[in-house]
Design a protein around this motif. Sequence first.
Motif, mmCIF file in Angstrom:
data_model
loop_
_atom_site.group_PDB
_atom_site.id
_atom_site.type_symbol
_atom_site.label_atom_id
_atom_site.label_comp_id
_atom_site.label_asym_id
_atom_site.label_seq_id
_atom_site.Cartn_x
_atom_site.Cartn_y
_atom_site.Cartn_z
ATOM 1 N N ILE A 57 -3.391 14.970 -39.400
ATOM 2 C CA ILE A 57 -4.778 15.229 -38.619
ATOM 3 C C ILE A 57 -5.979 15.877 -39.662
ATOM 4 C CG2 ILE A 57 -5.675 17.089 -37.064
ATOM 5 C CD1 ILE A 57 -2.427 17.140 -36.198
ATOM 6 N N VAL A 58 -7.127 15.395 -39.054
ATOM 7 C CA VAL A 58 -8.204 16.149 -39.990
ATOM 8 C C VAL A 58 -9.177 16.760 -39.274
ATOM 9 C CG1 VAL A 58 -10.335 15.035 -41.262
ATOM 10 C CG2 VAL A 58 -8.210 13.621 -41.313
ATOM 11 N N HIS A 59 -9.310 18.109 -40.019
ATOM 12 C CA HIS A 59 -10.174 18.932 -39.467
ATOM 13 C C HIS A 59 -11.650 19.099 -40.120
ATOM 14 C CE1 HIS A 59 -6.575 20.626 -37.150
ATOM 15 N NE2 HIS A 59 -6.171 20.321 -38.390
ATOM 16 N N TRP A 60 -12.920 19.286 -39.495
ATOM 17 C CA TRP A 60 -13.742 19.373 -40.015
ATOM 18 C C TRP A 60 -14.499 21.043 -39.820
ATOM 19 C CZ3 TRP A 60 -15.767 15.092 -42.665
ATOM 20 C CH2 TRP A 60 -14.952 13.921 -42.429
ATOM 21 N N ALA A 61 -15.041 21.486 -41.085
ATOM 22 C CA ALA A 61 -15.388 22.925 -40.918
ATOM 23 C C ALA A 61 -16.771 23.116 -41.453
ATOM 24 C CB ALA A 61 -14.199 23.826 -41.921
ATOM 25 N N ARG A 62 -17.593 23.578 -40.668
ATOM 26 C CA ARG A 62 -19.005 23.839 -41.367
ATOM 27 C C ARG A 62 -19.015 25.023 -41.884
ATOM 28 N NH1 ARG A 62 -21.281 24.185 -35.162
ATOM 29 N NH2 ARG A 62 -19.186 25.113 -35.157
ATOM 30 N N THR A 63 -18.354 25.868 -41.931
ATOM 31 C CA THR A 63 -18.377 27.204 -42.660
ATOM 32 C C THR A 63 -16.852 27.608 -43.192
ATOM 33 O OG1 THR A 63 -18.095 28.463 -40.809
ATOM 34 C CG2 THR A 63 -20.209 28.006 -41.340
ATOM 35 N N GLY A 64 -17.129 28.506 -44.172
ATOM 36 C CA GLY A 64 -15.681 29.194 -44.420
ATOM 37 C C GLY A 64 -15.141 29.799 -43.208
ATOM 38 N N ASP A 65 -15.579 30.380 -42.592
ATOM 39 C CA ASP A 65 -15.131 31.269 -41.537
ATOM 40 C C ASP A 65 -14.317 30.265 -40.526
ATOM 41 O OD1 ASP A 65 -15.975 33.587 -42.181
ATOM 42 O OD2 ASP A 65 -17.554 33.886 -40.892
ATOM 43 N N GLU A 66 -15.178 29.027 -40.380
ATOM 44 C CA GLU A 66 -14.580 28.038 -39.363
ATOM 45 C C GLU A 66 -13.327 27.400 -39.858
ATOM 46 O OE1 GLU A 66 -17.410 25.131 -38.223
ATOM 47 O OE2 GLU A 66 -16.192 24.347 -36.605
ATOM 48 N N ALA A 67 -13.296 27.026 -41.227
ATOM 49 C CA ALA A 67 -12.241 26.749 -42.046
ATOM 50 C C ALA A 67 -11.274 27.756 -41.900
ATOM 51 C CB ALA A 67 -12.413 26.417 -43.345
ATOM 52 N N ASN A 68 -11.140 29.018 -42.108
ATOM 53 C CA ASN A 68 -10.193 29.867 -41.925
ATOM 54 C C ASN A 68 -9.637 29.924 -40.538
ATOM 55 O OD1 ASN A 68 -10.260 30.719 -44.602
ATOM 56 N ND2 ASN A 68 -12.128 32.341 -44.136
#
Lengths: 480, 237
Positions: A81-92
């Motif tokens: 599964i691949v996730h895309w995070a615009r920011t660090g907060d979103e990744a966390n």
Amino acid sequence: MHITSDKFKSLAHDAIHDDRLKNGLMIFEKFLPAFREQVIGRLPEFEAMRDQARDIKDHTLSHLDFYLARFEEKVLAQGGIVHWARTGDEANEIIAEICRGVDAKKVIKSKSMVTEEIELNPKLESEGLEVFETDLGEYIIQLRDEKPSHIVGPALHLNVDQVSDTFYEAHQKYGRTERVVEKDALVGEARAVLREHFKTADVGITGANYLIAESGTIGLVTNEGNADLSASLPNCHIVVTGIEKVVPTLDDATLLMRLLVRSATGQEAANYMSFYTGPKRVGDADGPEIFHVVLVDNGRSNMVGTEFQDMLRCIRCGACLNHCPVFTSIGGQAYGSVYSGPMGSVLTPALTSITQAAHLPNASTFCGRCEAVCPVRIPLPKMLRHWREREYEAHLIPRAARWGVGLWAFLAKSPWLYRRALSIASFGLGLMSREDRAGSARWVKKLPLIGRGWTERRDLAAPKGGTFLTQYARQQKERR
Amino acid sequence: MSASSRSEIFEKIAKGRAQRGNSFEPDPSWRARLETPKADIIPAIAQTNGDAALQRFCQLASILSCSVETVHDPKLIPDQVATYLKNQQLAQEVWLGEDQTVQQLPWDKTPMLNIRKAEDDRDVDGGTVVTGIMGAVAETGTLVLTSDAHTRVGTAYMPDAHVIVVEEEQVVGGFDDIWDLLRERYGVGELPRAVNFISGPSRTADIEATMVLGAHGPRAVHIVLVSKDFVWEAPST
């Protein structure tokens, strides 16, 4: 990404006077460059490989969306599964959500600078998870609640006594009440403590040195074996890395790997160079059944197409840090950012803002060694100059410096005034100076006003024999 | 969350890319490069073959602190493993890999060895594991492990000692040859879950840059090279 780069000047000042840092700084300044030099001597193709690596990274960054889409497609095809995070907060948040989804209690991590950048650990801990860094250096600084001092050797600023103190305190709860002082024994103790956590962790988090579009593979380069335990034992493997890490083929990753290990630690091969593609396959004897890749932007896409795009070629070897006279004088923590040295001084303002990181582009003598050793030939000094221009435009330069530059510019625009000012200055310096014993030169021992700091530790040679232009004029006259 | 983030990131990349006049529409050559990948610069050190490759493999593996021995007849391996364990003062107990290379050896002829089979990667913690390998790289003295039904990848990292049986045909010049082999076996663009290049016992230099063996992985890696003619003689120190 929180940074304290606004305190750079005072942190650097303290670091220069901190004798405990000297040993670690010598390792970076002397040992690592010598090891690098030695292995490169055995690889005549090294320069040509650097060119090729630069070209491949340039090509990939110029068509980053094409290669990322291809990478994603291949991971999905393998059941990942691949996730895309615009920011660090979103990744966390994405990573926390994955952990909640598998009802995780304990997370083991191998070294990942991106997770340092996005400050993942505090987020997971706030969710009630136990998080263990397992790279020895990262484990030590986690216990000490410090930031890494170098992207490759995060704890090399510490002495063995400090590590001994840290373990003595932290390992009491495991029933290890005896103080351990030998390096072998300290490594053995960390191994034993972390081994139990490896065996009982629910989630393993690793970074990635490269993402390979050809096959949807992630590549990891380590020496300790902790990344592979993190990727093998828990049933859920989460890969966290930046979007710029993608390369087209396995061969391209191999090229970068050959450059990386030599540039970083002077090795011909790291102990463990591993390639993971998706979750456990049907019939496989072991491996995690759940495989996630979290691709972090966090400011990187803003660099695409700009004068800072070349920075995205960086493979995080740390050679520019080891060869930087500023880094090897103050160490990494003074930069106030997890990315330090020349690469950090270019990357940090790009990932945060030049307002927050205004001091960093000035932490350079422009000696050019960073660019000379960079395995992917990033023009670091040029990019530091770009940041200095931005800094000037944004009026972030201190008033005294702006005033000084402004005065100089005013004088320089009027040759007559400029020469006059120079003559007055050299006359003044002549008055302040004294002839040395040999009678060959005149020295100023103490300058007034803003020059005071300059003469605190050295003397200034007073100009003699007039300026270049007066000498030239005299010579022309004599010839006639 | 993810769908909109993805499109936003891709839009920003596209905007930046367009500033430099680069296109997303793939040039056929890029696809061709992904479908029929070719090696980049292959350094001379990665291009040995025959006895030169065997020699380089053994030499570099030794430099990486592996112990290396050659054997002409694989039937002798169980005995040699027992001797190795005795010399290293390790318990006479081995966890055997499920792979063909190791399973076909006459372990029953070495009764003093306690033979065990792992049901879980964690079983082998602190023990000695004996496995075969997918390939070996002369360039750097490296062993290559791939995941499959008979290979527990985790058991290469959990034990204290890893004994690896390498057949001479498995030794190739460089990393590039391994990719060729894997593409041939699995198809281009396909790989087993794990492809692990292992270069000697685990190590760390994170405390004052002093090298210490046995960080998280095996403290010892012992290579048994099966060869009809080649004999490795360790240089006397």
